[in-house]
Design a protein around this motif. Structure first.
Motif, PDB file in Angstrom:
ATOM      1  N   PHE A   1       1.015  -0.857  -0.001  1.00  0.00           N
ATOM      2  CA  PHE A   1      -0.079   0.482  -0.250  1.00  0.00           C
ATOM      3  C   PHE A   1       0.537   0.979   0.514  1.00  0.00           C
ATOM      4  N   HIS A   2       1.845   1.524   0.924  1.00  0.00           N
ATOM      5  CA  HIS A   2       2.601   1.912   0.629  1.00  0.00           C
ATOM      6  C   HIS A   2       3.463   2.537   0.109  1.00  0.00           C
ATOM      7  N   PHE A   3       4.069   1.720  -0.768  1.00  0.00           N
ATOM      8  CA  PHE A   3       5.263   1.151  -1.298  1.00  0.00           C
ATOM      9  C   PHE A   3       4.684   2.253  -3.078  1.00  0.00           C
ATOM     10  N   HIS A   4       3.157   1.543  -3.211  1.00  0.00           N
ATOM     11  CA  HIS A   4       2.742   1.834  -4.687  1.00  0.00           C
ATOM     12  C   HIS A   4       2.092   3.987  -4.185  1.00  0.00           C
ATOM     13  N   ARG A   5       1.832   4.261  -3.353  1.00  0.00           N
ATOM     14  CA  ARG A   5       1.903   5.947  -3.052  1.00  0.00           C
ATOM     15  C   ARG A   5       3.821   6.432  -3.259  1.00  0.00           C
ATOM     16  N   ILE A   6       4.089   5.796  -2.486  1.00  0.00           N
ATOM     17  CA  ILE A   6       5.880   6.744  -2.519  1.00  0.00           C
ATOM     18  C   ILE A   6       6.542   6.410  -3.839  1.00  0.00           C
ATOM     19  N   TYR A   7       5.818   5.377  -4.523  1.00  0.00           N
ATOM     20  CA  TYR A   7       6.588   5.407  -6.137  1.00  0.00           C
ATOM     21  C   TYR A   7       6.059   6.583  -6.897  1.00  0.00           C
ATOM     22  N   ARG A   8       4.771   5.883  -6.972  1.00  0.00           N
ATOM     23  CA  ARG A   8       4.152   7.496  -8.046  1.00  0.00           C
ATOM     24  C   ARG A   8       4.295   8.553  -7.364  1.00  0.00           C
ATOM     25  N   ALA A   9       4.768   9.097  -6.257  1.00  0.00           N
ATOM     26  CA  ALA A   9       5.050  10.602  -5.713  1.00  0.00           C
ATOM     27  C   ALA A   9       5.950  11.067  -5.635  1.00  0.00           C
ATOM     28  N   LEU A  10       7.499   9.561  -6.527  1.00  0.00           N
ATOM     29  CA  LEU A  10       8.453  10.495  -6.634  1.00  0.00           C
ATOM     30  C   LEU A  10       8.815  10.063  -7.757  1.00  0.00           C
ATOM     31  N   THR A  11       8.165   8.938  -8.689  1.00  0.00           N
ATOM     32  CA  THR A  11       8.599   8.751 -10.558  1.00  0.00           C
ATOM     33  C   THR A  11       7.757   9.249 -10.843  1.00  0.00           C
ATOM     34  N   GLY A  12       6.622  10.026 -10.415  1.00  0.00           N
ATOM     35  CA  GLY A  12       5.421  10.373 -11.202  1.00  0.00           C
ATOM     36  C   GLY A  12       4.615   9.561 -11.845  1.00  0.00           C
ATOM     37  N   GLU A  13       4.190   8.414 -12.187  1.00  0.00           N
ATOM     38  CA  GLU A  13       3.642   7.602 -12.575  1.00  0.00           C
ATOM     39  C   GLU A  13       3.816   6.233 -11.395  1.00  0.00           C
ATOM     40  N   GLY A  14       2.742   5.330 -12.179  1.00  0.00           N
ATOM     41  CA  GLY A  14       2.571   3.820 -11.728  1.00  0.00           C
ATOM     42  C   GLY A  14       3.602   2.616 -11.622  1.00  0.00           C
ATOM     43  N   ILE A  15       3.239   2.067 -10.822  1.00  0.00           N
ATOM     44  CA  ILE A  15       3.692   0.380 -11.163  1.00  0.00           C
ATOM     45  C   ILE A  15       3.748   0.165 -13.459  1.00  0.00           C
ATOM     46  N   ALA A  16       2.173   0.142 -13.245  1.00  0.00           N
ATOM     47  CA  ALA A  16       2.154  -0.414 -14.232  1.00  0.00           C
ATOM     48  C   ALA A  16       2.903   0.480 -15.396  1.00  0.00           C
ATOM     49  N   GLU A  17       2.290   2.184 -15.848  1.00  0.00           N
ATOM     50  CA  GLU A  17       3.208   2.718 -16.652  1.00  0.00           C
ATOM     51  C   GLU A  17       4.683   2.196 -17.043  1.00  0.00           C
ATOM     52  N   THR A  18       5.464   2.209 -15.616  1.00  0.00           N
ATOM     53  CA  THR A  18       6.776   1.973 -16.183  1.00  0.00           C
ATOM     54  C   THR A  18       7.144   0.597 -16.573  1.00  0.00           C
ATOM     55  N   VAL A  19       6.349  -0.298 -16.114  1.00  0.00           N
ATOM     56  CA  VAL A  19       6.968  -1.751 -16.611  1.00  0.00           C
ATOM     57  C   VAL A  19       6.981  -1.511 -18.558  1.00  0.00           C
ATOM     58  N   ARG A  20       5.807  -0.838 -18.643  1.00  0.00           N
ATOM     59  CA  ARG A  20       4.626  -0.976 -19.933  1.00  0.00           C
ATOM     60  C   ARG A  20       6.458  -0.047 -20.937  1.00  0.00           C
ATOM     61  N   ARG A  21       6.418   1.235 -19.706  1.00  0.00           N
ATOM     62  CA  ARG A  21       7.435   2.234 -20.625  1.00  0.00           C
ATOM     63  C   ARG A  21       9.025   1.338 -20.828  1.00  0.00           C
ATOM     64  N   LEU A  22       8.986   0.465 -19.667  1.00  0.00           N
ATOM     65  CA  LEU A  22      10.138  -0.069 -19.552  1.00  0.00           C
ATOM     66  C   LEU A  22      10.526  -1.263 -21.175  1.00  0.00           C
ATOM     67  N   ARG A  23       9.779  -1.730 -20.994  1.00  0.00           N
ATOM     68  CA  ARG A  23       8.979  -3.013 -22.234  1.00  0.00           C
ATOM     69  C   ARG A  23       9.423  -2.506 -23.610  1.00  0.00           C
ATOM     70  N   LEU A  24       8.670  -1.426 -24.185  1.00  0.00           N
ATOM     71  CA  LEU A  24       8.640  -0.276 -25.064  1.00  0.00           C
ATOM     72  C   LEU A  24       9.787  -0.002 -25.426  1.00  0.00           C
ATOM     73  N   ALA A  25      10.562   0.344 -24.371  1.00  0.00           N
ATOM     74  CA  ALA A  25      11.890   1.175 -24.903  1.00  0.00           C
ATOM     75  C   ALA A  25      13.004  -0.765 -25.048  1.00  0.00           C
ATOM     76  N   GLN A  26      12.503  -1.286 -23.866  1.00  0.00           N
ATOM     77  CA  GLN A  26      13.395  -2.719 -24.760  1.00  0.00           C
ATOM     78  C   GLN A  26      13.428  -3.052 -25.758  1.00  0.00           C
ATOM     79  N   ALA A  27      11.923  -2.973 -26.510  1.00  0.00           N
ATOM     80  CA  ALA A  27      11.818  -3.965 -27.589  1.00  0.00           C
ATOM     81  C   ALA A  27      11.914  -2.552 -28.656  1.00  0.00           C
ATOM     82  N   ALA A  28      12.135  -1.112 -28.686  1.00  0.00           N
ATOM     83  CA  ALA A  28      13.102  -0.342 -29.272  1.00  0.00           C
ATOM     84  C   ALA A  28      14.117  -0.568 -29.662  1.00  0.00           C
ATOM     85  N   ARG A  29      15.861  -1.019 -28.823  1.00  0.00           N
ATOM     86  CA  ARG A  29      16.782  -1.098 -28.345  1.00  0.00           C
ATOM     87  C   ARG A  29      16.836  -2.571 -29.459  1.00  0.00           C
TER      88      ARG A  29
END
Length: 271
Positions: A42-70
């Protein structure tokens, strides 16, 4: 939030991003990543979003697409296989997500990447010496955004910049090598008073090859790789022993979609 606590959270979140980056296609969940951060889900997801500006699902999606681009840039396997590795059930779904991420289709991206390597739009520029307030990045390059956020938090209320401030990345070495050093910086007007935890970096300027990248930040590394590995050896120049620079411009809208504009600068000298 106390500064010491905030720095601890940044380190934990950086470990989480490194965990995702190690295998973007793995079935990452809030619970599994919270365990990496040593926080309750519970606290992790709130802290993660506050510090990164995005949710976990968004980060996973972004890094998967970045890997695909490479993988597309390197020609690693067919598009169908790259799509499956990125977590998409069909090439069509992958193509839609990839276009939303980069602004172009997977095939167009491969074509453009080949054009960058063979005949990129390069401007030879001379940069005057300048100073930047910098924070050394620790962790995978995918978590560089955290270092910029940390730098802004350290400088908040202590330094007055232009609006928006000139955000500059300063790097030496190969991003995939042990000698890589990256500093997140904000250009400053001297004289600059010392600020605890922040370095005042004096950059000597000089001759640079500049390429303007329009697209997500995840494309910076493969574009630099193409410029260094394929354009530079045929350019009549050789790399100089100065930092490469990333100059981040304000986002610009193309149609209904905002895009990032970044100038990539390679230090050069005539052979």
């Amino acid at each position: 939030m106390k500064q010491q606590t905030q720095q601890s959270y940044y380190r934990r979140i950086s470990r989480v991003i490194a965990e995702i980056l190690a295998d973007p296609s793995a079935p990452h969940t809030v619970d599994s990543l919270a365990a990496v951060a040593l926080l309750s889900p519970f606290h992790f997801h709130r802290i993660y979003r506050a510090l990164t500006g995005e949710g976990i699902a968004e980060t996973v999606r972004r890094l998967r697409l970045a890997q695909a681009a490479r993988h597309l840039a390197q020609g690693v396997g067919p598009v169908t296989e790259i799509a499956l590795d990125a977590g998409y059930d069909s090439p069509q779904a992958f193509a839609r997500a990839f276009r939303e991420f980069t602004g172009v289709s997977p095939s167009d991206y491969q074509t453009r990447h080949g054009e960058i390597a063979a005949s990129p739009a390069i401007e030879i520029v001379t940069i005057a010496p300048f100073e930047a307030l910098c924070l050394r990045h620790v962790g995978p390059i995918a978590s560089i955004g955290l270092t910029y956020r940390k730098l802004n938090a350290l400088l908040r209320g202590q330094v007055t910049f232009a609006d928006p401030p000139a955000q500059i990345g300063v790097s030496l070495g190969d991003p995939e090598g042990s000698d890589f050093v990256y500093r997140a910086g904000l250009a400053a007007t001297p004289p600059v008073k010392p600020i605890e935890g922040v370095d005042v970096l004096k950059l000597e300027g000089g001759l640079y090859a500049s390429h303007r990248l329009v697209g997500p930040y995840a494309l910076i590394a493969p574009t630099f790789q193409a410029l260094f590995g394929q354009w530079l050896p045929q350019s009549g120049f050789e790399p100089d022993n100065r930092p490469a620079l990333e100059v981040y411009h304000t986002r610009s809208a193309v149609g209904d979609r905002p895009v990032n504009i970044t100038d990539l600068l390679i230090p050069i000298r005539e052979i």
